[in-house]
Design a protein around this motif. Structure first.
Motif, short mmCIF file in Angstrom:
data_model
loop_
_atom_site.label_atom_id
_atom_site.label_comp_id
_atom_site.label_asym_id
_atom_site.label_seq_id
_atom_site.Cartn_x
_atom_site.Cartn_y
_atom_site.Cartn_z
N PHE A 40 -10.57 2.17 -7.37
CA PHE A 40 -9.19 1.76 -7.60
C PHE A 40 -8.78 1.89 -9.06
CE2 PHE A 40 -9.51 -0.28 -3.38
CZ PHE A 40 -8.36 0.28 -2.82
N ILE A 41 -9.73 1.79 -9.97
CA ILE A 41 -9.41 2.03 -11.38
C ILE A 41 -8.93 3.47 -11.55
CG2 ILE A 41 -10.42 2.31 -13.68
CD1 ILE A 41 -12.11 -0.16 -13.13
N LYS A 77 -2.02 7.05 -10.51
CA LYS A 77 -0.69 6.61 -10.09
C LYS A 77 0.20 6.34 -11.29
CE LYS A 77 1.60 3.61 -6.74
NZ LYS A 77 2.01 4.76 -5.91
N ASN A 78 -0.34 5.66 -12.29
CA ASN A 78 0.44 5.33 -13.47
C ASN A 78 0.82 6.58 -14.26
OD1 ASN A 78 0.28 2.61 -12.86
ND2 ASN A 78 -1.47 2.22 -14.20
N ALA A 79 -0.02 7.63 -14.20
CA ALA A 79 0.27 8.87 -14.91
C ALA A 79 1.04 9.86 -14.04
CB ALA A 79 -1.03 9.52 -15.38
N ASP A 80 1.28 9.49 -12.78
CA ASP A 80 2.01 10.32 -11.82
C ASP A 80 1.34 11.69 -11.65
OD1 ASP A 80 3.98 10.86 -9.95
OD2 ASP A 80 5.37 11.71 -11.43
N ILE A 81 0.00 11.65 -11.49
CA ILE A 81 -0.74 12.88 -11.23
C ILE A 81 -1.64 12.65 -10.02
CG2 ILE A 81 -0.78 13.52 -13.67
CD1 ILE A 81 -3.76 12.73 -13.69
N THR A 82 -2.24 13.72 -9.54
CA THR A 82 -3.20 13.63 -8.43
C THR A 82 -4.62 13.77 -8.98
OG1 THR A 82 -1.62 14.55 -6.84
CG2 THR A 82 -3.95 14.65 -6.26
N PRO A 141 -2.09 -7.44 -3.64
CA PRO A 141 -0.95 -6.66 -4.13
C PRO A 141 -1.35 -5.34 -4.80
CG PRO A 141 -1.37 -8.54 -5.58
CD PRO A 141 -2.24 -8.71 -4.37
N ILE A 142 -2.54 -5.29 -5.37
CA ILE A 142 -3.00 -4.06 -6.02
C ILE A 142 -3.24 -2.97 -4.98
CG2 ILE A 142 -4.81 -3.01 -7.43
CD1 ILE A 142 -5.23 -5.75 -8.72
N VAL A 143 -3.89 -3.34 -3.90
CA VAL A 143 -4.14 -2.38 -2.81
C VAL A 143 -2.82 -1.90 -2.22
CG1 VAL A 143 -5.10 -2.12 -0.49
CG2 VAL A 143 -6.42 -3.30 -2.27
N LYS A 144 -1.88 -2.82 -2.08
CA LYS A 144 -0.57 -2.45 -1.53
C LYS A 144 0.14 -1.46 -2.45
CE LYS A 144 3.72 -4.45 0.24
NZ LYS A 144 4.48 -5.71 0.49
N LYS A 145 0.01 -1.66 -3.75
CA LYS A 145 0.64 -0.77 -4.73
C LYS A 145 0.07 0.64 -4.64
CE LYS A 145 1.23 -0.05 -9.71
NZ LYS A 145 0.96 -0.59 -11.08
N GLY A 147 -1.56 1.89 -2.05
CA GLY A 147 -1.29 2.45 -0.74
C GLY A 147 -2.48 3.08 -0.07
N PHE A 148 -3.67 2.73 -0.52
CA PHE A 148 -4.88 3.32 0.07
C PHE A 148 -5.32 2.54 1.30
CE2 PHE A 148 -9.53 3.19 0.48
CZ PHE A 148 -9.81 4.54 0.65
N THR A 149 -5.72 3.26 2.32
CA THR A 149 -6.35 2.65 3.47
C THR A 149 -7.54 3.49 3.88
OG1 THR A 149 -6.12 2.07 5.81
CG2 THR A 149 -4.69 3.82 4.98
N ALA A 150 -8.65 2.84 4.14
CA ALA A 150 -9.87 3.56 4.50
C ALA A 150 -9.81 4.09 5.93
CB ALA A 150 -11.07 2.64 4.35
#
Length: 333
Positions: A175-176, A182-187, A322-326, A328-331
């Motif tokens: 998640f780090i 996500k914060n840098a808007d890259i993949t 809330p971090i997981v929700k932000k 948007g990852f689901t296993a």
């Protein structure tokens, strides 16, 4: 006064019952000495989880288990296999689990169904240690890249190399990396491993560009000259990498994360069994050999009461929602 046969039998039965109750009470208050015991970890040999287990195990015998305390690596499914195994073992204190927090505090938010319940299936015993994470790059990334923002810019310009490894999908290191992207808007393509050490081997080999993992798993490879730590995840600089700025120092707000390892027993373990292991754990974790040994791999030895560990588990589980929700990852996707 003469005692009748019936009275004698009643008296004898009552005495036997009282003796039985007394023996049961004594057994509960004084769990029997174990001959052998096992510590189960869900991660590979050589990593921080494994080394922590082995350091502590050497201090639990002969005091806790007269013959030996052995470590078993039951890897797979990001630590789930080990937890699932331990929950079904006898609750006599002979089989214990050591696990990072992610499997207990993050996984409930990313899996619709887990093979275990972190609260209902496990009895907290003690903390083992706390630590920060590092974000490192290897030979696949140019030497000119010296900070995390520079790596993110390089990854954006070089999508073929825009990837990072972590010890498990859904772990804090995962998640780090995901938050950085996500914060840098890259993949940033995530590559999940069975522990940080396999990820580090691929980093050294150049098949993965970066690794997010416990700082101790990274610092042990710095001597090779092929690995560079770009940032650490703590609220302040790590004493194990004092020259490396934190992610927050590099302008990455809300990117302060640390983690803990904890020891658990199957949920049905009695209060007395938990208390006996907790006492042994506190003594082991406070020993100089364990403190110095864990410091050598970037970990701060720290024990706790069962109640303190239970409260920490509850608090961190709520924090990650809330971090997981932000992210948007689901296993289960």
């Amino acid at each position: 006064m003469p005692i009748s046969r019936r009275q004698l039998l009643q008296t004898t039965s009552a005495s036997a019952l009282l003796a039985s109750i007394g023996q049961q009470a004594f057994a509960q208050a004084h769990p029997p000495q174990l001959d052998t015991a096992r510590i189960i970890t869900g991660f590979s040999a050589g990593g921080t989880s494994d080394v922590t287990c082995r350091r502590v195990a050497t201090k639990l015998s002969p005091g806790y288990a007269t013959s030996s305390v052995v470590v078993e690596n039951r890897t797979g499914a990001g630590g789930q296999i080990a937890i699932s195994y331990v929950k079904g073992q006898p609750a006599d204190g002979s089989t214990m689990l050591q696990t990072p927090t992610s499997m207990l505090t993050i996984y409930p938010h990313i899996y619709k169904k887990l093979p275990y319940d972190p609260v209902a299936d496990l009895a907290p015993v003690s903390l083992a240690c706390v630590f920060d994470f590092g974000f490192a790059v290897g030979p696949a990334v140019p030497a000119s890249v010296k900070t995390v923002p520079e790596f993110l810019a390089w990854a954006k310009a070089n999508p073929a190399g825009a990837n990072f490894g972590s010890p498990a999908a859904g772990s804090t290191p995962h998640f780090i990396g995901a938050l950085l992207a996500k914060n840098a808007d890259i993949t940033l393509q995530h590559v999940a491993y069975r522990g940080t050490q396999p990820a580090m081997l691929d980093l050294l080999g150049g098949s993965v560009s970066a690794v997010s993992g416990p700082i101790g798993d990274i610092t042990q490879h710095l001597a090779s000259g092929k690995v560079r730590i770009l940032g650490t995840s703590g609220t302040k600089r790590s004493r194990f990498a004092p020259d490396v700025p934190t992610l927050v120092e590099q302008g990455l707000k809300d990117m302060a994360f640390s983690e803990w390892f904890g020891f658990f027993l199957p949920a049905k373990a009695s209060h007395e069994v938990v208390a006996r292991l907790n006492a042994a754990m506190k003594q082991a974790i406070a020993s100089k050999d364990v403190v110095d040994g864990l410091a050598g791999i970037g970990l701060e030895a720290m024990s706790s009461s069962p109640a303190e560990l239970a409260e920490l588990l509850k608090k961190d589980t709520a924090m990650w929602a809330p971090i997981v929700k932000k992210i948007g990852f689901t296993a289960d996707a």
